[in-house]
Scaffold this motif. Structure first.
Motif, PDB file in Angstrom:
ATOM      1  N   ASP A   1       0.821  -1.210   0.000  1.00 47.48           N
ATOM      2  CA  ASP A   1       0.000   0.000   0.000  1.00 47.48           C
ATOM      3  C   ASP A   1       0.857   1.263   0.000  1.00 47.48           C
ATOM      4  O   ASP A   1       0.468   2.287  -0.555  1.00 47.48           O
ATOM      5  N   ARG A   2       1.988   1.177   0.613  1.00 48.59           N
ATOM      6  CA  ARG A   2       2.860   2.342   0.772  1.00 48.59           C
ATOM      7  C   ARG A   2       3.731   2.641  -0.450  1.00 48.59           C
ATOM      8  O   ARG A   2       4.004   3.801  -0.759  1.00 48.59           O
ATOM      9  N   LEU A   3       4.167   1.617  -1.139  1.00 52.17           N
ATOM     10  CA  LEU A   3       5.111   1.797  -2.248  1.00 52.17           C
ATOM     11  C   LEU A   3       4.634   2.764  -3.330  1.00 52.17           C
ATOM     12  O   LEU A   3       5.407   3.634  -3.745  1.00 52.17           O
ATOM     13  N   PRO A   4       3.402   2.669  -3.809  1.00 52.86           N
ATOM     14  CA  PRO A   4       2.995   3.564  -4.905  1.00 52.86           C
ATOM     15  C   PRO A   4       3.018   5.048  -4.544  1.00 52.86           C
ATOM     16  O   PRO A   4       3.144   5.893  -5.418  1.00 52.86           O
ATOM     17  N   GLY A   5       2.922   5.365  -3.277  1.00 52.82           N
ATOM     18  CA  GLY A   5       2.912   6.763  -2.856  1.00 52.82           C
ATOM     19  C   GLY A   5       4.283   7.391  -2.687  1.00 52.82           C
ATOM     20  O   GLY A   5       4.391   8.588  -2.439  1.00 52.82           O
ATOM     21  N   ASP A   6       5.333   6.615  -2.823  1.00 56.70           N
ATOM     22  CA  ASP A   6       6.688   7.137  -2.633  1.00 56.70           C
ATOM     23  C   ASP A   6       7.236   7.599  -3.980  1.00 56.70           C
ATOM     24  O   ASP A   6       7.568   6.799  -4.844  1.00 56.70           O
ATOM     25  N   ARG A   7       7.340   8.893  -4.146  1.00 57.65           N
ATOM     26  CA  ARG A   7       7.762   9.476  -5.422  1.00 57.65           C
ATOM     27  C   ARG A   7       9.228   9.196  -5.757  1.00 57.65           C
ATOM     28  O   ARG A   7       9.649   9.420  -6.876  1.00 57.65           O
ATOM     29  N   ARG A   8      10.004   8.724  -4.801  1.00 53.33           N
ATOM     30  CA  ARG A   8      11.404   8.379  -5.071  1.00 53.33           C
ATOM     31  C   ARG A   8      11.535   7.083  -5.842  1.00 53.33           C
ATOM     32  O   ARG A   8      12.588   6.795  -6.395  1.00 53.33           O
ATOM     33  N   MET A   9      10.471   6.308  -5.883  1.00 53.40           N
ATOM     34  CA  MET A   9      10.530   4.960  -6.425  1.00 53.40           C
ATOM     35  C   MET A   9       9.815   4.845  -7.761  1.00 53.40           C
ATOM     36  O   MET A   9       8.804   5.483  -7.991  1.00 53.40           O
ATOM     37  N   THR A  10      10.361   4.004  -8.610  1.00 56.33           N
ATOM     38  CA  THR A  10       9.684   3.538  -9.807  1.00 56.33           C
ATOM     39  C   THR A  10       9.425   2.061  -9.573  1.00 56.33           C
ATOM     40  O   THR A  10      10.344   1.314  -9.249  1.00 56.33           O
ATOM     41  N   LEU A  11       8.179   1.656  -9.688  1.00 60.26           N
ATOM     42  CA  LEU A  11       7.805   0.296  -9.302  1.00 60.26           C
ATOM     43  C   LEU A  11       7.733  -0.651 -10.487  1.00 60.26           C
ATOM     44  O   LEU A  11       7.344  -0.264 -11.588  1.00 60.26           O
ATOM     45  N   SER A  12       8.073  -1.874 -10.214  1.00 58.47           N
ATOM     46  CA  SER A  12       7.942  -2.954 -11.174  1.00 58.47           C
ATOM     47  C   SER A  12       7.691  -4.228 -10.383  1.00 58.47           C
ATOM     48  O   SER A  12       8.137  -4.354  -9.249  1.00 58.47           O
ATOM     49  N   SER A  13       6.983  -5.155 -10.991  1.00 59.27           N
ATOM     50  CA  SER A  13       6.704  -6.424 -10.328  1.00 59.27           C
ATOM     51  C   SER A  13       7.078  -7.551 -11.275  1.00 59.27           C
ATOM     52  O   SER A  13       6.695  -7.547 -12.441  1.00 59.27           O
ATOM     53  N   VAL A  14       7.797  -8.521 -10.744  1.00 63.23           N
ATOM     54  CA  VAL A  14       8.165  -9.699 -11.504  1.00 63.23           C
ATOM     55  C   VAL A  14       7.657 -10.903 -10.699  1.00 63.23           C
ATOM     56  O   VAL A  14       8.103 -11.121  -9.575  1.00 63.23           O
ATOM     57  N   GLN A  15       6.710 -11.628 -11.263  1.00 60.46           N
ATOM     58  CA  GLN A  15       6.147 -12.769 -10.554  1.00 60.46           C
ATOM     59  C   GLN A  15       6.922 -14.029 -10.921  1.00 60.46           C
ATOM     60  O   GLN A  15       6.928 -14.432 -12.082  1.00 60.46           O
ATOM     61  N   ILE A  16       7.539 -14.599  -9.909  1.00 61.88           N
ATOM     62  CA  ILE A  16       8.277 -15.851 -10.070  1.00 61.88           C
ATOM     63  C   ILE A  16       7.877 -16.739  -8.906  1.00 61.88           C
ATOM     64  O   ILE A  16       8.023 -16.349  -7.751  1.00 61.88           O
TER      65      ILE A  16
END
Length: 75
Positions: free
Chosen positions: A57-72
């Motif tokens: 929930d917190r990750l998307p609100g942090d402007r320092r971060m660019t998010l990516s998800s890799v499902q393994i």
């Protein structure tokens, strides 16, 4: 690069610390963010699942971060 696969209850604490340890442009990786689907199960209320949800929930609100998800595997 930081790879976090530690006690899930402290994932947000690791997230707070990682940006000071990783250089700008570096990678911060969290294992098990899908937690074998339990994060989407409203009946899953154990401490580890709640902690991973809090991080997610917190990750998307942090402007320092660019998010990516890799499902393994179990994610």
């Amino acid at each position: 690069m930081a790879f976090v696969d530690a006690d899930k209850g402290n994932y947000t604490r690791y997230f707070d610390r990682c940006p000071t340890l990783v250089r700008p442009g570096g990678l911060i990786l969290f294992d098990n963010t899908l937690w074998d689907g339990r994060v989407a199960d409203p009946d899953a209320r154990d401490e580890e699942t709640r902690a991973i949800r809090a991080l997610n929930d917190r990750l998307p609100g942090d402007r320092r971060m660019t998010l990516s998800s890799v499902q393994i595997g179990d994610g």
